[in-house]
Design a protein around this motif. Structure first.
Motif, PDB file in Angstrom:
ATOM      1  N   CYS A  56       0.852  -1.188   0.000  1.00  6.85           N
ATOM      2  CA  CYS A  56       0.000   0.000   0.000  1.00  6.85           C
ATOM      3  C   CYS A  56       0.885   1.234   0.000  1.00  6.85           C
ATOM      4  O   CYS A  56       1.627   1.451   0.947  1.00  6.85           O
ATOM      5  CB  CYS A  56      -0.875  -0.049   1.248  1.00  6.85           C
ATOM      6  N   TYR A  57       0.834   2.035  -1.084  1.00  3.28           N
ATOM      7  CA  TYR A  57       1.645   3.251  -1.124  1.00  3.28           C
ATOM      8  C   TYR A  57       1.180   4.243  -0.072  1.00  3.28           C
ATOM      9  O   TYR A  57      -0.012   4.426   0.146  1.00  3.28           O
ATOM     10  CB  TYR A  57       1.564   3.920  -2.496  1.00  3.28           C
ATOM     11  N   THR A  58       2.125   4.920   0.557  1.00  3.82           N
ATOM     12  CA  THR A  58       1.822   5.906   1.577  1.00  3.82           C
ATOM     13  C   THR A  58       1.067   7.097   1.000  1.00  3.82           C
ATOM     14  O   THR A  58       0.104   7.580   1.573  1.00  3.82           O
ATOM     15  CB  THR A  58       3.134   6.393   2.240  1.00  3.82           C
ATOM     16  N   PHE A  59       1.487   7.569  -0.161  1.00  2.00           N
ATOM     17  CA  PHE A  59       0.877   8.743  -0.800  1.00  2.00           C
ATOM     18  C   PHE A  59       0.180   8.350  -2.098  1.00  2.00           C
ATOM     19  O   PHE A  59       0.323   9.019  -3.113  1.00  2.00           O
ATOM     20  CB  PHE A  59       1.944   9.808  -1.062  1.00  2.00           C
ATOM     21  N   TYR A  60      -0.598   7.285  -2.069  1.00  2.00           N
ATOM     22  CA  TYR A  60      -1.246   6.748  -3.266  1.00  2.00           C
ATOM     23  C   TYR A  60      -2.101   7.785  -3.993  1.00  2.00           C
ATOM     24  O   TYR A  60      -1.993   7.951  -5.201  1.00  2.00           O
ATOM     25  CB  TYR A  60      -2.107   5.542  -2.896  1.00  2.00           C
ATOM     26  N   ASP A  61      -2.956   8.488  -3.280  1.00  2.00           N
ATOM     27  CA  ASP A  61      -3.862   9.443  -3.924  1.00  2.00           C
ATOM     28  C   ASP A  61      -3.117  10.601  -4.571  1.00  2.00           C
ATOM     29  O   ASP A  61      -3.598  11.190  -5.535  1.00  2.00           O
ATOM     30  CB  ASP A  61      -4.862   9.996  -2.908  1.00  2.00           C
ATOM     31  N   TYR A  62      -1.956  10.916  -4.059  1.00  2.00           N
ATOM     32  CA  TYR A  62      -1.171  12.020  -4.613  1.00  2.00           C
ATOM     33  C   TYR A  62      -0.455  11.616  -5.910  1.00  2.00           C
ATOM     34  O   TYR A  62      -0.450  12.349  -6.884  1.00  2.00           O
ATOM     35  CB  TYR A  62      -0.154  12.495  -3.582  1.00  2.00           C
ATOM     36  N   TYR A  63       0.138  10.406  -5.914  1.00  2.00           N
ATOM     37  CA  TYR A  63       0.936   9.975  -7.053  1.00  2.00           C
ATOM     38  C   TYR A  63       0.160   9.159  -8.082  1.00  2.00           C
ATOM     39  O   TYR A  63       0.545   9.103  -9.238  1.00  2.00           O
ATOM     40  CB  TYR A  63       2.134   9.142  -6.578  1.00  2.00           C
TER      41      TYR A  63
END
Length: 77
Positions: A16-23
């Protein structure tokens, strides 16, 4: 090379990416998110991540993605 990695090649992990919604604002990716996959390689990048390992994970959707240690959760060794 850094410290001993928490995960090993062959481990089944949830990623799970930490900054998924951003990247990754692509809504088509949400079908498989968070991803599950197998660790296929471990990299060390001391310039950007210090002693933390970077894991190359082959996800169940067929894509290979890179994750930091804090973005993974062990499912089965």
């Amino acid at each position: 090379m850094g410290t001993n990695p928490k995960y090993c090649v062959g481990d089944l992990v949830k990623a799970c990416y930490t900054f998924y919604d951003y990247y990754y604002p692509d809504p088509d990716d949400e079908l498989f998110y968070p991803w599950s996959g197998i660790v296929v390689d471990i990299y060390w990048d001391e310039e950007y991540f210090g002693d933390d390992a970077i894991y190359d994970v082959l996800c169940t959707d067929g894509a290979q993605r890179l994750f930091a240690e804090w973005e993974l959760l062990l499912i089965q060794r």
